[in-house]
Enzyme design. Structure first.
Site, mmCIF file in Angstrom:
data_model
loop_
_atom_site.group_PDB
_atom_site.id
_atom_site.type_symbol
_atom_site.label_atom_id
_atom_site.label_comp_id
_atom_site.label_asym_id
_atom_site.label_seq_id
_atom_site.Cartn_x
_atom_site.Cartn_y
_atom_site.Cartn_z
ATOM 1 N N CYS A 1 38.883 44.596 3.198
ATOM 2 C CA CYS A 1 38.184 45.782 3.657
ATOM 3 C C CYS A 1 36.787 45.727 3.049
ATOM 4 O O CYS A 1 36.645 45.775 1.836
ATOM 5 C CB CYS A 1 38.907 47.037 3.196
ATOM 6 S SG CYS A 1 38.049 48.534 3.688
ATOM 7 N N HIS B 1 44.504 49.307 9.789
ATOM 8 C CA HIS B 1 44.297 48.555 8.561
ATOM 9 C C HIS B 1 45.272 49.063 7.518
ATOM 10 O O HIS B 1 45.600 50.256 7.477
ATOM 11 C CB HIS B 1 42.847 48.703 8.080
ATOM 12 C CG HIS B 1 41.921 47.787 8.815
ATOM 13 N ND1 HIS B 1 40.648 47.517 8.396
ATOM 14 C CD2 HIS B 1 42.102 47.050 9.934
ATOM 15 C CE1 HIS B 1 40.080 46.662 9.243
ATOM 16 N NE2 HIS B 1 40.936 46.376 10.180
ATOM 17 N N ARG C 1 39.476 35.845 13.954
ATOM 18 C CA ARG C 1 38.150 36.484 14.024
ATOM 19 C C ARG C 1 38.011 37.562 12.956
ATOM 20 O O ARG C 1 37.262 37.433 12.006
ATOM 21 C CB ARG C 1 37.941 37.066 15.434
ATOM 22 C CG ARG C 1 36.515 37.430 15.784
ATOM 23 C CD ARG C 1 36.051 38.789 15.331
ATOM 24 N NE ARG C 1 36.889 39.881 15.737
ATOM 25 C CZ ARG C 1 36.784 41.145 15.264
ATOM 26 N NH1 ARG C 1 35.864 41.439 14.387
ATOM 27 N NH2 ARG C 1 37.602 42.082 15.683
ATOM 28 N N ASP C 2 38.747 38.637 13.106
ATOM 29 C CA ASP C 2 38.639 39.762 12.182
ATOM 30 C C ASP C 2 39.045 39.344 10.772
ATOM 31 O O ASP C 2 38.521 39.844 9.780
ATOM 32 C CB ASP C 2 39.541 40.903 12.687
ATOM 33 C CG ASP C 2 39.211 42.247 12.057
ATOM 34 O OD1 ASP C 2 39.912 43.228 12.353
ATOM 35 O OD2 ASP C 2 38.263 42.314 11.264
ATOM 36 N N ASN D 1 43.378 44.194 7.285
ATOM 37 C CA ASN D 1 44.280 44.159 8.436
ATOM 38 C C ASN D 1 45.750 44.197 8.041
ATOM 39 O O ASN D 1 46.126 43.731 6.969
ATOM 40 C CB ASN D 1 44.051 42.860 9.213
ATOM 41 C CG ASN D 1 42.772 42.905 10.016
ATOM 42 O OD1 ASN D 1 42.572 43.786 10.836
ATOM 43 N ND2 ASN D 1 41.889 41.958 9.761
ATOM 44 N N HIS E 1 44.954 49.375 16.226
ATOM 45 C CA HIS E 1 44.458 48.349 15.300
ATOM 46 C C HIS E 1 44.352 49.011 13.932
ATOM 47 O O HIS E 1 43.296 49.500 13.549
ATOM 48 C CB HIS E 1 43.087 47.884 15.821
ATOM 49 C CG HIS E 1 42.468 46.774 15.031
ATOM 50 N ND1 HIS E 1 42.152 45.560 15.584
ATOM 51 C CD2 HIS E 1 42.080 46.698 13.737
ATOM 52 C CE1 HIS E 1 41.588 44.786 14.655
ATOM 53 N NE2 HIS E 1 41.537 45.445 13.542
#
Lengths: 442, 374
Positions: free
Chosen positions: A381, A350, A156-157, A390, A348
């Site tokens: 990003c 990055h 997803r991300d 990520n 979470h």
């Protein structure tokens, strides 16, 4: 041919999937994919394969001094205070055996032995002798969780940031491979308007196409009630909502204030409760915002608490632009943990500034036991074009395994999943661990 | 509790007062079946400790204290890009470019820049111009420029070229020593002893390196005692600092801490430095635990120059920009201006025709002005 133990330590070569491994300057044959985590014995190992030339019956047994590579310098005795008197010659020829007096403590290989048992580690060369050793400033916090749940957000991300749309079948295959590696939570897709996120327009097909496995969860993002209903109709059993800790980011990202977004999510959560569906909450910009700059920890705590109170079973704290360092992350966690129990929190991070693993480490030290990451570091990003986004799941798992933390994830299979998607996207992996480990075998 | 009160002198860059936790096992039931256990010297019985839920303010504050408030106030960064970085380059970088790189690094505030290496050009052709680089660089004041000297011959050449500091390196792994420098650990230490004695005569400080402190590409894992042994040997022969290198980058905090504990039991922590490779992406977390252990000198390479010779195409040194970014975020003084290091990195990457290996540098060069308010 020299007898080779496979790195799983259970077999001679030939027990499983044989692979050639280039170790140092020699090509060697090993039988198991790297590294073997899921052997059910809690073996701790560093994440690269090597051939055990010495006979090691079990990596869990600490090695004695006799197993040390022979050093031809007879000066190991210098380690000892005068109280300790075993001959240096014995040590150097490997004949030394620990004395049976006292605790019979032996030297540990740092990698083969869990650091949990550091308490037994006295001076390395004088075993079983009561001696004074320099007190170390044992500052490091080792109250680490024994098990860390890795939440995979790649499908997803990761994929939502791709320029080119990935076909549904590839997405489904990726998810299957991720599940096969042992991940128990894989964020499958997002039920947002295809106008905003065309890459995930096939949300329904993806969700319907995934083979559901027992004990594996597939949360999907639902920004509002409409998305939620579409998700339920497609068979979702878990949804995710996300609010920003920064007002400006909330306005620029989802076009409403934090309060308005929370009101929307309350609708979603009450509907979810009615359907018996779990909800995961995300807080974005927990350290810094691309518009406002630094974000105060109290704001993060406020939003996290709101999400928790409305029924989210887990709150994932996201450093959306990756600017956080441990110096900022710890106060933020302190603030949030004052209002939400630590076992309900996830991090979470990055890796845009390369800080993610250090931030994850301090989060573990603070007591967090859930980490979000993305296979191969998928997902750039959006605020710094070309920069990374990520943190890569492979790198996280490598560190966790190195710390002796269980994850149930097989790094080798995880790398296969990463390989698969990177091949499709025609790009090198964003994971340094994966890159290093493939190059070793090349 | 033992309080380690340290002198708070005018220029003190020491650790802040640190509350040491009791060595005995203390299980504090917190909210049910979770226990807080302090991992210092746990006994065998405490193996099954579990994570803690810091639901009380006190515990949370204590956790935060342990994690980030006991760190060194200042950290010295030792820049190894011009040597460790450039020696791995396929194409030899011209001497003027090397010198310009060194100058730019100096202007960023770095106080130690490893300039070059006096090894045989047969082995390291990329640094064949060591003498020429040294001739220019030795005139720069206020900064140390250690140079690698693998033996007495190299040392003599270095001293003749005006070097005011040298570096020697030994391996903690016997197999690596043999395959890398063609001799056993003992033989290499004997060689270095000669160098150290010669350096002492000329009052030239010597920096020691230990390679393969966690893992070896040939042997696999390396016992911490080996590392402690070699580190102590180097320290005893007169090295003012011993840098512990994770040559193939396989270390994680789980393996780094026991290694540091072993070394710190025989060499004072102020004399130690850490030199992590980012081949597996682990270096910043390794550096963080090293700081937590009390280390205050970190080696790094601008733009992450220098690949890993054992994993072609994989990364090597940790990028100075990423390290400085983290240290700045932790409130630790380095004396280094991040933007100037980034500029130096951009310079060399432009020359090499490649992207920076530093994520912080990449992000900062691409991000919008407002996002860099942080």
């Amino acid at each position: 041919a020299e007898t080779r133990w496979c790195s799983c330590d259970l077999h001679f070569s030939g027990c499983g999937d044989p692979r050639d491994l280039f170790v140092g300057f020699k090509r060697a044959r090993v039988c198991c994919p790297i590294p073997r985590q899921a052997l059910g014995r809690g073996l701790r190992r560093i994440g690269f394969e090597f051939i055990h030339r010495s006979r090691m019956s079990s990596l869990e047994e600490p090695l004695g001094l006799g197993d040390l590579p022979k050093l031809s310098i007879n000066r190991l005795g210098r380690f000892c205070q005068s109280a300790c008197r075993s001959t240096a010659d014995d040590r150097s020829t490997g004949n030394y055996t620990p004395s049976n007096s006292g605790n019979n403590q032996t030297l540990f290989h740092s990698t083969s032995h869990s650091w949990h048992l550091q308490g037994q580690y006295t001076d390395s060369s004088c075993n079983g002798v009561d001696m004074e050793f320099r007190t170390l400033p044992q500052k490091v916090s080792w109250d680490l969780p024994r098990f860390v749940k890795v939440v995979e957000v790649g499908p997803r991300d990761g994929l939502q940031n791709e320029k080119n749309i990935v076909p549904t079948s590839v997405k489904i295959e990726l998810i299957h491979k991720l599940v096969a590696s042992g991940l128990s939570v894989v964020e499958a897709t997002s039920f947002v308007s295809p106008r905003w996120v065309p890459q995930l327009a096939d949300a329904k097909d993806v969700l319907e196409g995934i083979q559901h496995a027992p004990n594996v969860r597939f949360p999907v993002l639902t920004p509002n009630l409409r998305g939620f209903e579409a998700a339920v109709a497609a068979g979702a059993k878990e949804v995710a909502v996300f609010a920003s800790a920064s007002e400006s980011f909330s306005k620029s990202n989802i076009n409403c204030t934090i309060e308005e977004s929370l009101a929307r999510y309350r609708d979603v959560t009450s509907a979810a409760k009615k359907h018996g569906i779990r909800i995961r909450g995300y807080v974005s910009c927990v350290v810094g915002c691309p518009v406002e700059g630094a974000v105060h920890p109290s704001k993060v705590a406020y939003v996290a608490k709101e999400l928790y109170d409305m029924g989210c079973v887990e709150i994932s704290l996201g450093d959306t632009i990756g600017v956080g360092t441990p110096g900022r992350v710890v106060p933020m966690l302190e603030a949030v943990m004052a209002v939400v129990p630590a076992d309900k929190l996830a991090v979470h991070f990055h890796d845009t500034y390369g800080q993610a693993l250090a931030n994850i480490l301090v989060s573990l030290q603070m007591g967090i036991g859930v980490v979000d990451s993305s296979v191969s570091g998928l997902g750039g990003c959006p605020y710094a074009k070309g920069a990374t986004g990520n943190v890569a799941t492979e790198d996280v798992v490598y560190m966790l395994h190195g710390l002796g933390i269980e994850t149930n994830v097989d790094l080798g299979k995880l790398m296969d999943a990463g390989d698969y998607i990177c091949k499709h996207l025609d790009r090198p992996s964003g994971s340094k661990t994966a890159t290093a480990l493939c190059r070793l075998t090349a | 509790f033992q309080n380690f009160e340290l002198e708070e002198g005018e220029h003190a860059c020491r650790r802040r007062t640190y509350q040491r936790h009791p060595v005995s096992n203390r299980a504090t039931p917190v909210g049910g079946n979770r226990h807080v256990l302090y991992a210092s010297y746990l006994s065998q019985n405490q193996q099954n400790y579990r994570s803690f839920s810091a639901s009380s303010d006190q515990e949370r504050i204590e956790a935060a204290n342990r994690i980030i408030h006991g760190l060194p106030r200042c950290v010295k960064i030792v820049e190894v890009g011009p040597r460790d970085g450039l020696q791995n380059e396929k194409n030899t970088v011209p001497t003027p470019v090397k010198i310009e790189l060194i100058k730019r690094l100096v202007t960023s505030g770095l106080s130690v820049v490893e300039a070059t290496s006096f090894v045989s050009p047969k082995w390291v052709p990329q640094l064949a111009d060591a003498k020429d680089v040294m001739e220019v660089v030795r005139n720069i004041t206020g900064v140390s420029f250690p140079v690698l000297t693998p033996n007495l011959k190299g040392f003599e050449a270095a001293a003749a070229a005006g070097a005011k500091e040298v570096a020697i390196f030994a391996s903690a792994s016997e197999a690596f020593s043999k395959s890398n420098i063609n001799c056993s650990i003992k033989e290499s230490l004997v060689r270095y002893n000669d160098v150290a004695l010669a350096a002492q005569k000329r009052e030239i400080p010597v920096r020691g390196y230990v390679s393969c402190v966690v893992g070896c590409p040939v042997e696999g894992s390396v016992p911490p005692s080996n590392v402690a042994y070699v580190a102590k040997e180097l320290y005893d022969m007169g090295c003012y600092e011993v840098s512990l290198g994770d040559t193939i980058g396989v270390g994680t905090p789980g393996t780094v801490v026991p290694m540091l504990e072993a070394v710190m039991s025989v060499v004072p922590v102020e004399k130690l430095a850490v030199h992590f490779h980012d081949t597996y992406g682990q270096s910043l977390s390794n550096i963080l635990v090293s700081l937590q252990m009390g280390i205050s000198v970190v080696d790094s390479s601008v733009a992450g120059l220098g690949g890993c010779p054992y994993a072609q195409g994989a990364s090597g040194n940790v990028a100075t920009e990423d390290v400085v970014y983290m240290l700045n975020g932790l409130g630790i003084k380095t004396g280094v201006d991040l933007s100037k290091v980034i500029a130096a990195g951009e310079f060399i990457c432009k020359h090499l025709g490649r992207q920076s290996g530093s994520k912080a540098a990449t992000a900062l060069s691409k991000v919008t002005a407002s996002a860099s308010k942080l």
